[in-house]
Scaffold this motif. Structure first.
Motif, PDB file in Angstrom:
ATOM      1  N   ARG A 100       5.950  10.372 -23.915  1.00  0.00           N
ATOM      2  CA  ARG A 100       7.155  11.212 -23.845  1.00  0.00           C
ATOM      3  C   ARG A 100       7.342  12.010 -25.133  1.00  0.00           C
ATOM      4  O   ARG A 100       7.640  13.203 -25.092  1.00  0.00           O
ATOM      5  CB  ARG A 100       8.382  10.347 -23.584  1.00  0.00           C
ATOM      6  CG  ARG A 100       8.478   9.842 -22.170  1.00  0.00           C
ATOM      7  CD  ARG A 100       9.621   8.884 -21.982  1.00  0.00           C
ATOM      8  NE  ARG A 100       9.769   8.500 -20.584  1.00  0.00           N
ATOM      9  CZ  ARG A 100      10.376   7.397 -20.178  1.00  0.00           C
ATOM     10  NH1 ARG A 100      10.919   6.565 -21.060  1.00  0.00           N
ATOM     11  NH2 ARG A 100      10.471   7.123 -18.897  1.00  0.00           N
ATOM     12  N   GLN A 121      13.945  14.395 -20.337  1.00  0.00           N
ATOM     13  CA  GLN A 121      13.160  13.253 -19.876  1.00  0.00           C
ATOM     14  C   GLN A 121      12.664  13.396 -18.440  1.00  0.00           C
ATOM     15  O   GLN A 121      11.503  13.067 -18.161  1.00  0.00           O
ATOM     16  CB  GLN A 121      13.935  11.944 -20.035  1.00  0.00           C
ATOM     17  CG  GLN A 121      13.064  10.743 -19.688  1.00  0.00           C
ATOM     18  CD  GLN A 121      13.691   9.436 -20.057  1.00  0.00           C
ATOM     19  OE1 GLN A 121      14.456   9.357 -21.015  1.00  0.00           O
ATOM     20  NE2 GLN A 121      13.377   8.404 -19.306  1.00  0.00           N
ATOM     21  N   ASP A 150       8.790  13.282 -17.790  1.00  0.00           N
ATOM     22  CA  ASP A 150       8.229  12.216 -16.960  1.00  0.00           C
ATOM     23  C   ASP A 150       7.433  12.790 -15.785  1.00  0.00           C
ATOM     24  O   ASP A 150       6.379  12.261 -15.421  1.00  0.00           O
ATOM     25  CB  ASP A 150       9.322  11.281 -16.457  1.00  0.00           C
ATOM     26  CG  ASP A 150       9.855  10.356 -17.540  1.00  0.00           C
ATOM     27  OD1 ASP A 150       9.317  10.360 -18.664  1.00  0.00           O
ATOM     28  OD2 ASP A 150      10.820   9.616 -17.245  1.00  0.00           O
TER      29      ASP A 150
END
Length: 127
Positions: free
Chosen positions: A79, A51, A55
């Protein structure tokens, strides 16, 4: 489970994680119940495990927006698609983008699909 359904379920699981204190296992337990799908599980764990990198990659391609300012559905779809495009690479790029756009039309607002398409296209071009 078809891949479209797996992506939609992954959206729901990851949305739940993003909006609550649930971890991946808790969210999957409540959302997918008895359904087990390797592709779905791979997406959820892949997005969770990567993540920060995902991101960062998304943030580099947002103009005049911050990741946290995005609607939660759009953020989660970006995502998922970013994970598939740059980490999983199991599906062709055009399929990943088209699926993200179609799911955005179902779960997002009228402009979500266009926004998702723009960000993912910029990402692939490296702009």
């Amino acid at each position: 489970m078809k891949r479209r359904m797996a992506r939609e379920k992954a959206l729901q699981v990851l949305f739940s994680i993003d909006q609550s204190d649930f971890d991946a296992e808790e969210s999957m337990k409540y959302i997918i119940e008895d359904e087990s799908d390797d592709f779905l599980i791979r997406i959820v764990h892949g997005v969770v495990n990567h993540q920060q990198e995902i991101d960062k990659k998304i943030s580099q391609h947002l103009e005049k927006w911050s990741l946290q300012r995005l609607a939660a559905v759009e953020r989660t779809l970006l995502r998922i698609a970013t994970y598939e495009l740059f980490y999983d690479k199991d599906a062709p790029e055009n399929v990943v983008i088209n699926e993200a756009i179609e799911i955005a039309h179902v779960f997002g607002d009228d402009h979500s699909g266009k926004f998702i398409n723009g960000v993912l296209s910029k990402m692939l071009r490296g702009n």
